[in-house]
Design an enzyme around this catalytic site. Sequence first.
Site, mmCIF file in Angstrom:
data_model
loop_
_atom_site.group_PDB
_atom_site.id
_atom_site.type_symbol
_atom_site.label_atom_id
_atom_site.label_comp_id
_atom_site.label_asym_id
_atom_site.label_seq_id
_atom_site.Cartn_x
_atom_site.Cartn_y
_atom_site.Cartn_z
ATOM 1 N N CYS A 1 55.833 40.015 42.993
ATOM 2 C CA CYS A 1 56.133 40.246 41.567
ATOM 3 C C CYS A 1 54.935 39.838 40.732
ATOM 4 C CB CYS A 1 57.368 39.450 41.166
ATOM 5 S SG CYS A 1 57.643 39.377 39.391
ATOM 6 N N ASP B 1 15.103 43.289 39.840
ATOM 7 C CA ASP B 1 13.974 42.386 39.861
ATOM 8 C C ASP B 1 12.992 42.921 40.899
ATOM 9 O OD1 ASP B 1 12.547 39.791 39.412
ATOM 10 O OD2 ASP B 1 13.054 39.543 41.524
ATOM 11 N N CYS C 1 55.742 38.040 37.450
ATOM 12 C CA CYS C 1 55.997 36.620 37.721
ATOM 13 C C CYS C 1 54.679 35.872 37.890
ATOM 14 C CB CYS C 1 56.851 36.463 38.976
ATOM 15 S SG CYS C 1 58.479 37.204 38.834
#
Length: 821
Positions: A95, A493, A98
Amino acid sequence: MSKEHYPEALPKSDPDLDQVGDDSCMDVINDAISKQSGIINVALDTADEKITFDYDPLVMDGSQIFQLAQDLGPILHDRWSTCTMRLDRKGGRACESCALAVENRVQRIPGVRRATASFIGGVLSVNFDEQVISSDELKGRIRQLGVPISPSAVDEPFEDAASAEPEGTIGRFRQRIQRRHVETVFVVIAFVAMISGLIADLAFGLTTLSTVSYVIAYITGGYFGLRAGLTSLRQGKIDVDVLMVMAALGAAFVGAAFEGAMLLFLFSLSNVLQLYALDRTRNAIRSLMKLRPTEAMIKRGNQIITLPIEKVNIGDRFICRPGERVPLDGVVIEGSSTLDQSPLTGESMPVSKNVGDTVLAGTINLHGGIEVGVTRMARDTTIAKMIQLVEEAQSEKAQTQRTIDRIEQYYATGVVIVTVLAIVIPVFVFGEAFGSAFFRAMALMVAASPCALVISTPATVLSAIGNGARNGVLFKGGAYVEQVAAVKVVAFDKTGTLTEGRPVVTDIIPITDGVVADQANKNGKLSSEQEELLWLAATIENRSEHPLARSIVKKAKEQALELGQASSFKAAPGLGVRATVNGDRFVIGNQRLLRSEGNLDLSEAEATIMQLQSKGKTSILVAQSSLDNGASKVLGILAISDVLRSDAAEVIQELKEVGVKHVVMLTGDNERVAQAIAEQAGVDEYYASLLPQDKLTILHQLIEQHGPVAMVGDGVNDAPALAAANVGIAMGAVGTDVAMETADVILMADELHKIPYVFALSRKTRRTLLQNLIFSFAVVFVLVLAVFTIELALPFAVIGHEGSTVLVSLNGLKLLRYKPS
């Protein structure tokens, strides 16, 4: 007054969560800057993860502010810790509404900064202030709230690691297996009872037997759903479990017991199938845990003893024989071998390991026996950190999932209201019979329930995270899986990312009689003049520790040259070296050093040097000095550069093919070097001579111009840029703590080809999410329309509803097998 913005070092936060602990952070910041003059004001934004400094430019400059921000990073980071726990399924179900309630309740505990929970992922992750509450106290408070938690995978006893389920210990794992079997048995009983009731009623007219059978079908089919529904109602939530139980009871109320039993059976069957399916998404942790050996052969004096790895200390030595897994991270002290690192990094080829090289726990020793000195405790090994990161990622939900979780509660409540109206209006307004109106309302409730919608996102995102983990790519959460798909620009980079990150001899150019000789290498072979020049330079530089000198010696060893002995060695810092070989005096270095020798004609050499510099290469001149006539003579030139990775250009092209619009290179090197590398790599744009704070400015400009930006770096020197980008991707992060803490996506192997895979997987995930969402909404729309237009019966509504739920789960699980084409 000037203003500077810098990413702060707290863990990446979710702007949808309530942010707490800002006052505590500000206390830390104020203490750190109390002795700094020139700071006017400091503002902390945890949602955007940045600190803003207002300062007096007459007292401080931007570089000082940047350094201050860098110094604050470790202080802030050390203040906060993350505790990860396994989260038991609520009432036997997953759930997510929940889970939101759990997050809100846990965040009210004093000292907790943020909490993320997922019942589907099975993880609760809490970021907290150790100076306010300890880890054990936190777990105790969470249990007092009634939250079903158990130890994380990393906290389990190591002797259980090979066979344990990520949710807990072996005993808890067996309990879960039994519960899963119980649910399966209940589903089978529900089916048999449902069919028995139907046959007893229709074929034999045995009403009592039929009623008993239906009662059994209701109990076995609805037991776990009822538990889950009651748990939700106690938390003030209405979810699909509540809707299904209400619909089944309603069907029984109007005399459609078979339809109600069928609803509960199919709902239970669907949930069992989802349970088995979602367990496959947790294989990432299960597979990683199986990599952890439980014991190590420790050498103490002349004895070899076998110890559990949690009892091994830093500095102990262990022996790893061929075919065994390395038990702990360490450094090879004796012996050499080849290790298979693919389980951790996804590397396709084994890696040679010699004395001084690092080895990682979980990798496989393929050939020779090695003796290794332990450098990390069992809990701190790279494999342990990988397990923890993957575990935490399962609690960090995608933005789409968080939106659906919030909507579910309102949607479910709306379905209940519409269902009531679907009964009341036909009966009291149009005079329809209560039974038919009620039955249609139950079909409407089932048709409109959002089961497929709720399960579609986590099934998809967790599968993507699992696929990545198996390939050496760690997403720090579902949010980053989604964010990568939205990236328009990738900034690399240069050093160590697009390039090899170390100086390499690229050209060996002899000069004979003042004329530049042919420097071409044929089939990798050097000419005799080139070999002689390389031998001389390497013989002299063999006594130097300078990186350029090391590259010359390495090149000579690659050519299998046996070096001679140099004497009278003398280094000139920043210029080069002087030494004597076989009685002759030689000079190796830059132009400034050779000009100081006098009577040296550099005209021929300087023309070649200019050509090399235009390609971004550093030139090292080799000259013999003090000849018979007192003059000096240039013997040749060695060109050295940080070379582009062999696959860099191909990877950039692959990124364009998967949808990246703009590729940028950032570097602190000078313009010439940057231009040469950029042209070879095929990037769209480059920025040279950048200081670390300049990279942040460039990233903000790119975001404003193009949209979301991903920064790719090694995670050590690029930490600020990785944090400032929308998505930070750290490459070659094995054993690098800074990379694992800073980046949002971690590539364990130092392989550029993993980057297009990350983007391809993310975009495939986004497409799958869109498919599932469209399909889920379409099914709900069609079923609801059918209820009102063709009086769709409850059994067919149940089949359509549960069938769509299973289909979206299976569609999401396809990502576990995804491989880029």
